[in-house]
Design a protein around this motif. Sequence first.
Motif, mmCIF file in Angstrom:
data_model
loop_
_atom_site.group_PDB
_atom_site.id
_atom_site.type_symbol
_atom_site.label_atom_id
_atom_site.label_comp_id
_atom_site.label_asym_id
_atom_site.label_seq_id
_atom_site.Cartn_x
_atom_site.Cartn_y
_atom_site.Cartn_z
ATOM 1 N N LEU A 33 7.246 41.676 -11.805
ATOM 2 C CA LEU A 33 7.462 42.658 -12.871
ATOM 3 C C LEU A 33 6.705 43.950 -12.578
ATOM 4 C CD1 LEU A 33 7.247 40.344 -16.019
ATOM 5 C CD2 LEU A 33 9.291 41.450 -15.087
ATOM 6 N N GLY A 34 5.480 43.820 -12.058
ATOM 7 C CA GLY A 34 4.709 45.008 -11.711
ATOM 8 C C GLY A 34 5.390 45.832 -10.633
ATOM 9 N N THR A 35 5.979 45.160 -9.649
ATOM 10 C CA THR A 35 6.695 45.858 -8.582
ATOM 11 C C THR A 35 7.935 46.561 -9.121
ATOM 12 O OG1 THR A 35 5.931 44.223 -6.958
ATOM 13 C CG2 THR A 35 7.835 45.575 -6.353
ATOM 14 N N ILE A 36 8.668 45.860 -9.980
ATOM 15 C CA ILE A 36 9.886 46.449 -10.564
ATOM 16 C C ILE A 36 9.560 47.701 -11.371
ATOM 17 C CG2 ILE A 36 11.703 46.055 -12.284
ATOM 18 C CD1 ILE A 36 11.732 43.121 -11.392
ATOM 19 N N LEU A 91 -1.973 40.521 -16.458
ATOM 20 C CA LEU A 91 -1.945 40.626 -15.002
ATOM 21 C C LEU A 91 -0.957 41.687 -14.536
ATOM 22 C CD1 LEU A 91 -2.136 36.826 -14.121
ATOM 23 C CD2 LEU A 91 -3.965 38.517 -13.972
ATOM 24 N N LEU A 92 0.134 41.836 -15.276
ATOM 25 C CA LEU A 92 1.102 42.892 -14.969
ATOM 26 C C LEU A 92 0.435 44.262 -15.046
ATOM 27 C CD1 LEU A 92 3.873 44.352 -14.811
ATOM 28 C CD2 LEU A 92 4.162 43.838 -17.234
ATOM 29 N N LEU A 93 -0.364 44.480 -16.078
ATOM 30 C CA LEU A 93 -1.046 45.763 -16.239
ATOM 31 C C LEU A 93 -2.021 46.014 -15.086
ATOM 32 C CD1 LEU A 93 -1.737 45.702 -20.096
ATOM 33 C CD2 LEU A 93 0.081 46.911 -18.872
ATOM 34 N N TYR A 94 -2.680 44.962 -14.620
ATOM 35 C CA TYR A 94 -3.588 45.107 -13.492
ATOM 36 C C TYR A 94 -2.845 45.395 -12.186
ATOM 37 C CZ TYR A 94 -7.710 43.479 -16.052
ATOM 38 O OH TYR A 94 -8.763 43.372 -16.922
ATOM 39 N N SER A 95 -1.602 44.954 -12.095
ATOM 40 C CA SER A 95 -0.859 45.114 -10.836
ATOM 41 C C SER A 95 -0.298 46.515 -10.645
ATOM 42 C CB SER A 95 0.298 44.102 -10.792
ATOM 43 O OG SER A 95 1.348 44.482 -11.674
ATOM 44 N N LEU A 96 -0.228 47.303 -11.702
ATOM 45 C CA LEU A 96 0.488 48.576 -11.639
ATOM 46 C C LEU A 96 -0.151 49.585 -10.692
ATOM 47 C CD1 LEU A 96 1.448 49.081 -15.401
ATOM 48 C CD2 LEU A 96 2.907 48.288 -13.525
ATOM 49 N N MET A 97 -1.465 49.764 -10.812
ATOM 50 C CA MET A 97 -2.124 50.858 -10.086
ATOM 51 C C MET A 97 -1.985 50.757 -8.569
ATOM 52 S SD MET A 97 -3.555 53.702 -10.320
ATOM 53 C CE MET A 97 -4.569 54.855 -9.400
ATOM 54 N N PRO A 98 -2.333 49.640 -7.937
ATOM 55 C CA PRO A 98 -2.236 49.609 -6.462
ATOM 56 C C PRO A 98 -0.815 49.777 -5.946
ATOM 57 C CG PRO A 98 -2.810 47.443 -7.346
ATOM 58 C CD PRO A 98 -2.929 48.402 -8.463
ATOM 59 N N ILE A 99 0.156 49.191 -6.628
ATOM 60 C CA ILE A 99 1.548 49.336 -6.176
ATOM 61 C C ILE A 99 2.028 50.761 -6.410
ATOM 62 C CG2 ILE A 99 3.914 48.510 -6.455
ATOM 63 C CD1 ILE A 99 2.777 45.837 -7.365
ATOM 64 N N LEU A 100 1.687 51.315 -7.571
ATOM 65 C CA LEU A 100 2.075 52.685 -7.896
ATOM 66 C C LEU A 100 1.468 53.664 -6.907
ATOM 67 C CD1 LEU A 100 3.344 54.741 -9.902
ATOM 68 C CD2 LEU A 100 1.197 54.627 -11.201
ATOM 69 N N ARG A 101 0.180 53.539 -6.639
ATOM 70 C CA ARG A 101 -0.510 54.455 -5.727
ATOM 71 C C ARG A 101 0.047 54.351 -4.310
ATOM 72 N NH1 ARG A 101 -2.570 59.033 -5.397
ATOM 73 N NH2 ARG A 101 -3.803 58.645 -7.293
ATOM 74 N N ARG A 146 0.903 43.279 -1.298
ATOM 75 C CA ARG A 146 0.098 42.178 -0.743
ATOM 76 C C ARG A 146 -1.307 42.157 -1.344
ATOM 77 N NH1 ARG A 146 0.861 42.148 5.727
ATOM 78 N NH2 ARG A 146 -0.513 40.330 5.487
ATOM 79 N N ILE A 147 -1.926 43.318 -1.430
ATOM 80 C CA ILE A 147 -3.268 43.391 -2.021
ATOM 81 C C ILE A 147 -3.219 42.950 -3.479
ATOM 82 C CG2 ILE A 147 -5.089 44.980 -2.755
ATOM 83 C CD1 ILE A 147 -4.447 46.630 -0.235
ATOM 84 N N THR A 148 -2.220 43.430 -4.199
ATOM 85 C CA THR A 148 -2.078 43.077 -5.610
ATOM 86 C C THR A 148 -1.876 41.585 -5.793
ATOM 87 O OG1 THR A 148 -1.114 45.248 -6.124
ATOM 88 C CG2 THR A 148 -0.687 43.469 -7.678
ATOM 89 N N THR A 149 -1.041 40.985 -4.950
ATOM 90 C CA THR A 149 -0.751 39.554 -5.074
ATOM 91 C C THR A 149 -2.020 38.715 -4.906
ATOM 92 O OG1 THR A 149 1.495 39.877 -4.230
ATOM 93 C CG2 THR A 149 0.605 37.648 -4.155
ATOM 94 N N VAL A 150 -2.831 39.057 -3.922
ATOM 95 C CA VAL A 150 -4.073 38.314 -3.688
ATOM 96 C C VAL A 150 -4.994 38.433 -4.901
ATOM 97 C CG1 VAL A 150 -6.177 38.208 -2.298
ATOM 98 C CG2 VAL A 150 -3.954 38.502 -1.192
ATOM 99 N N TYR A 151 -5.128 39.650 -5.431
ATOM 100 C CA TYR A 151 -5.986 39.846 -6.596
ATOM 101 C C TYR A 151 -5.451 39.112 -7.822
ATOM 102 C CZ TYR A 151 -8.797 43.491 -4.341
ATOM 103 O OH TYR A 151 -9.655 44.169 -3.515
ATOM 104 N N ILE A 152 -4.142 39.185 -8.026
ATOM 105 C CA ILE A 152 -3.548 38.576 -9.217
ATOM 106 C C ILE A 152 -3.703 37.060 -9.183
ATOM 107 C CG2 ILE A 152 -1.364 38.133 -10.405
ATOM 108 C CD1 ILE A 152 -2.565 40.902 -10.905
ATOM 109 N N ILE A 153 -3.512 36.453 -8.021
ATOM 110 C CA ILE A 153 -3.686 35.007 -7.905
ATOM 111 C C ILE A 153 -5.127 34.617 -8.251
ATOM 112 C CG2 ILE A 153 -3.750 33.091 -6.261
ATOM 113 C CD1 ILE A 153 -1.317 34.326 -4.895
#
Length: 220
Positions: A33-36, A91-101, A146-153
Amino acid sequence: MMNAFLSFITERYPDILKALEEHLSISFSAVILGTIIAVPIGILLVYSRVGWINSVVFFIANLFQTVPSLALLAILIPLMGIGMRPAILALLLYSLMPILRNTYDGFQSVDRGVLNSAKGMGYSTVQTIMKIQLPLSLPYIMSGIRITTVYIISWATLASLIGAGGLGQLIVSGLGVNKPEMIYIGGIGAILLALIADGLLGLLEGWLSRHFHQTRESAI
């Protein structure tokens, strides 16, 4: 200790598999969802002609990163109750910044000469994005995912505190009943899951890179 560890795995493997399934569901739902959400927003910001919009969007995305995990979960409980839904949203909210940047930086890194050449060839904005910028910025985007996935897990282990289950439930239960084997299973499981996910995403990145190879060559 080793006997207790193996005995616990043998006796409780259905519970371990259930916790693993819950952890996967929470983590990958948040990342997908964060990627989308983040990738299209990052692309739109590249083409935004209003500078302050970029600043506001990045400020909001960065703001979510500064909120402690437990505090964010506590804020969401009155709004959404307990369970997987608030955990996935947090977790979705945490995933936004690294993917967005990374999406934004990836698109910005594309050589202006390549973009001018595409424009001279009559490419529309959509064609430029899909055939030029997206393939060339793929390493940046995948790095963010990839960075986001590791952190989210890793962060998903806290989801058990609001009744969402996952491997964190084994850790919390192990602390509650003083069973180290449960703590080890939960912790080691989360570590292995993060490593496997990162490896699989690396393979996906390689496949996508090969898929877009011809496009990149023609763009260059």
